[in-house]
Design a protein around this motif. Sequence first.
Motif, PDB file in Angstrom:
ATOM      1  N   TYR A  13      67.688 -19.411  55.736  1.00 17.75           N
ATOM      2  CA  TYR A  13      66.324 -18.907  55.906  1.00 17.75           C
ATOM      3  C   TYR A  13      66.026 -19.065  57.388  1.00 17.75           C
ATOM      4  N   ILE A  16      67.257 -22.273  59.095  1.00 22.27           N
ATOM      5  CA  ILE A  16      67.542 -23.316  58.095  1.00 22.27           C
ATOM      6  C   ILE A  16      68.735 -22.899  57.234  1.00 22.27           C
ATOM      7  N   ALA A  18      70.262 -23.454  54.070  1.00 17.62           N
ATOM      8  CA  ALA A  18      69.929 -24.078  52.777  1.00 17.62           C
ATOM      9  C   ALA A  18      71.177 -24.297  51.933  1.00 17.62           C
ATOM     10  N   PRO A  38      69.283 -33.652  44.356  1.00 18.49           N
ATOM     11  CA  PRO A  38      67.881 -34.021  44.593  1.00 18.49           C
ATOM     12  C   PRO A  38      67.073 -32.846  45.149  1.00 18.49           C
ATOM     13  N   ASN A  39      65.776 -33.058  45.337  1.00 23.12           N
ATOM     14  CA  ASN A  39      64.897 -32.053  45.953  1.00 23.12           C
ATOM     15  C   ASN A  39      65.512 -31.559  47.255  1.00 23.12           C
ATOM     16  N   GLY A  40      65.470 -30.255  47.450  1.00 25.36           N
ATOM     17  CA  GLY A  40      65.913 -29.696  48.730  1.00 25.36           C
ATOM     18  C   GLY A  40      67.413 -29.565  48.880  1.00 25.36           C
ATOM     19  N   ALA A  41      68.179 -29.853  47.831  1.00 25.84           N
ATOM     20  CA  ALA A  41      69.644 -29.783  47.926  1.00 25.84           C
ATOM     21  C   ALA A  41      70.133 -28.347  48.093  1.00 25.84           C
ATOM     22  N   GLY A  42      69.301 -27.373  47.672  1.00 27.76           N
ATOM     23  CA  GLY A  42      69.709 -25.967  47.778  1.00 27.76           C
ATOM     24  C   GLY A  42      70.020 -25.341  46.426  1.00 27.76           C
ATOM     25  N   LYS A  43      69.655 -26.018  45.350  1.00 25.18           N
ATOM     26  CA  LYS A  43      70.013 -25.544  43.994  1.00 25.18           C
ATOM     27  C   LYS A  43      69.322 -24.217  43.658  1.00 25.18           C
ATOM     28  N   SER A  44      67.987 -24.165  43.868  1.00 19.97           N
ATOM     29  CA  SER A  44      67.266 -22.922  43.537  1.00 19.97           C
ATOM     30  C   SER A  44      67.715 -21.792  44.457  1.00 19.97           C
ATOM     31  N   THR A  45      68.002 -22.131  45.704  1.00 17.48           N
ATOM     32  CA  THR A  45      68.487 -21.110  46.638  1.00 17.48           C
ATOM     33  C   THR A  45      69.794 -20.514  46.130  1.00 17.48           C
ATOM     34  N   GLU A  85      62.566 -22.069  37.948  1.00 14.36           N
ATOM     35  CA  GLU A  85      61.930 -23.392  37.829  1.00 14.36           C
ATOM     36  C   GLU A  85      60.423 -23.267  37.595  1.00 14.36           C
ATOM     37  N   GLU A 160      66.046 -26.219  36.359  1.00 16.87           N
ATOM     38  CA  GLU A 160      65.264 -27.421  36.022  1.00 16.87           C
ATOM     39  C   GLU A 160      64.388 -27.239  34.769  1.00 16.87           C
TER      40      GLU A 160
HETATM   41  P1  ATP Z   1      64.041 -28.556  44.275  1.00 16.53           P
HETATM   42  O1  ATP Z   1      64.775 -29.380  43.282  1.00 16.53           O
HETATM   43  O2  ATP Z   1      62.955 -29.298  44.982  1.00 16.53           O
HETATM   44  O3  ATP Z   1      63.608 -27.224  43.739  1.00 16.53           O
HETATM   45  P2  ATP Z   1      66.360 -27.328  45.476  1.00 16.53           P
HETATM   46  O4  ATP Z   1      67.597 -28.123  45.403  1.00 16.53           O
HETATM   47  O5  ATP Z   1      66.190 -26.233  44.480  1.00 16.53           O
HETATM   48  O6  ATP Z   1      65.103 -28.291  45.454  1.00 16.53           O
HETATM   49  P3  ATP Z   1      65.819 -25.298  47.440  1.00 16.53           P
HETATM   50  O7  ATP Z   1      64.502 -24.956  46.855  1.00 16.53           O
HETATM   51  O8  ATP Z   1      66.932 -24.344  47.252  1.00 16.53           O
HETATM   52  O9  ATP Z   1      66.302 -26.732  46.943  1.00 16.53           O
HETATM   53  O10 ATP Z   1      65.595 -25.564  48.997  1.00 16.53           O
HETATM   54  C1  ATP Z   1      66.682 -25.850  49.895  1.00 16.53           C
HETATM   55  C2  ATP Z   1      66.161 -25.878  51.323  1.00 16.53           C
HETATM   56  O11 ATP Z   1      65.770 -24.567  51.717  1.00 16.53           O
HETATM   57  C3  ATP Z   1      64.920 -26.756  51.502  1.00 16.53           C
HETATM   58  O12 ATP Z   1      65.021 -27.402  52.757  1.00 16.53           O
HETATM   59  C4  ATP Z   1      63.773 -25.774  51.500  1.00 16.53           C
HETATM   60  O13 ATP Z   1      62.687 -26.217  52.274  1.00 16.53           O
HETATM   61  C5  ATP Z   1      64.411 -24.549  52.110  1.00 16.53           C
HETATM   62  N1  ATP Z   1      63.822 -23.292  51.606  1.00 16.53           N
HETATM   63  C6  ATP Z   1      63.794 -22.901  50.320  1.00 16.53           C
HETATM   64  N2  ATP Z   1      63.199 -21.695  50.204  1.00 16.53           N
HETATM   65  C7  ATP Z   1      62.838 -21.324  51.451  1.00 16.53           C
HETATM   66  C8  ATP Z   1      62.204 -20.183  52.013  1.00 16.53           C
HETATM   67  N3  ATP Z   1      61.812 -19.148  51.253  1.00 16.53           N
HETATM   68  N4  ATP Z   1      61.986 -20.171  53.354  1.00 16.53           N
HETATM   69  C9  ATP Z   1      62.393 -21.195  54.133  1.00 16.53           C
HETATM   70  N5  ATP Z   1      63.030 -22.299  53.674  1.00 16.53           N
HETATM   71  C10 ATP Z   1      63.248 -22.363  52.360  1.00 16.53           C
END
Ligand code: ATP
Length: 235
Positions: A13, A16, A18, A38-45, A85, A160
């Motif tokens: 992004y 960043i 991800a 954990p939070n922010g690991a990049g799973k949803s991405t 999620e 999740e």
């Molecule tokens: P969670 O369990 O909190 O949902 P996650 O493992 O799914 O976390 P992501 O949501 O994929 O993690 O986020 C991974 C990284 O990418 C984070 O640092 C987040 O801030 C960043 N990120 C996610 N979506 C965007 C976006 N649309 N624009 C900029 N950064 C993003």
Amino acid sequence: MRLFEVQDLQVKYGNIEAVKGISLHIDQDEKCIAIVGPNGAGKSTFVNAVTGLVEWAGEVLFAGQSIRGLSNRRLVQTGLVQCPERRYLFDFMSVKDNLLLGAYNAPKDGTVSIDQVFDLFPVLRDRVNQQAGTLSGGEAQMVAIGRALMASPKLLFLDEPTLGLAPIIRKNLIEALKEIGERGDIAVCLIEQNVKVSFEVAHRVYLMREGRIVKSGLAEELEADSEIQKVFLGV
Ligand code: ATP
């Protein structure tokens, strides 16, 4: 040939990073794998990338074919479906209409009916005409999963699904997820923060941190690994 194969997937992004080059696979006969982190690991991405919602680099093969360039709609028709999620239900529409919307992009030979969703989540049968916005968290999650099932997926990404649910509701949901796997025609990729849930449901688990897969293996092997216990179970 594998059902699903990801090679060196990267997602950015802006500046960043991800997802920083992850590789994983699902074999033809695997019913459920999990990606845990954990939070922010990049799973949803990761899920958004392989379902056509964000740009990615690397290679993704589904049933041996590259999915590069396919839109989210085409990917749903091909069988790659996610239950996000945040659920994104239409609050002012009924449970039934939310579920029927899930079938909008389903292939013509789709195999999942609304009755099968009600068989999986019997409480929804009693709520069929209720507005989705008035459901409990657990019921709303069931509608979200049911709606994704209505697209007749071959591979269902559940992001999740147990987050924020009371233990008893979580337990019911876990049983339903196992039942989906046992149908045999839908593979599940479970995305979880809760490593215990993933060990309970998935056959194989990938552990993800800061955009990378840091470990993977059979659920029973990882469960016995003391390092995993320390890092992912906090004990
Ligand atoms: P969670 O369990 O909190 O949902 P996650 O493992 O799914 O976390 P992501 O949501 O994929 O993690 O986020 C991974 C990284 O990418 C984070 O640092 C987040 O801030 C960043 N990120 C996610 N979506 C965007 C976006 N649309 N624009 C900029 N950064 C993003």
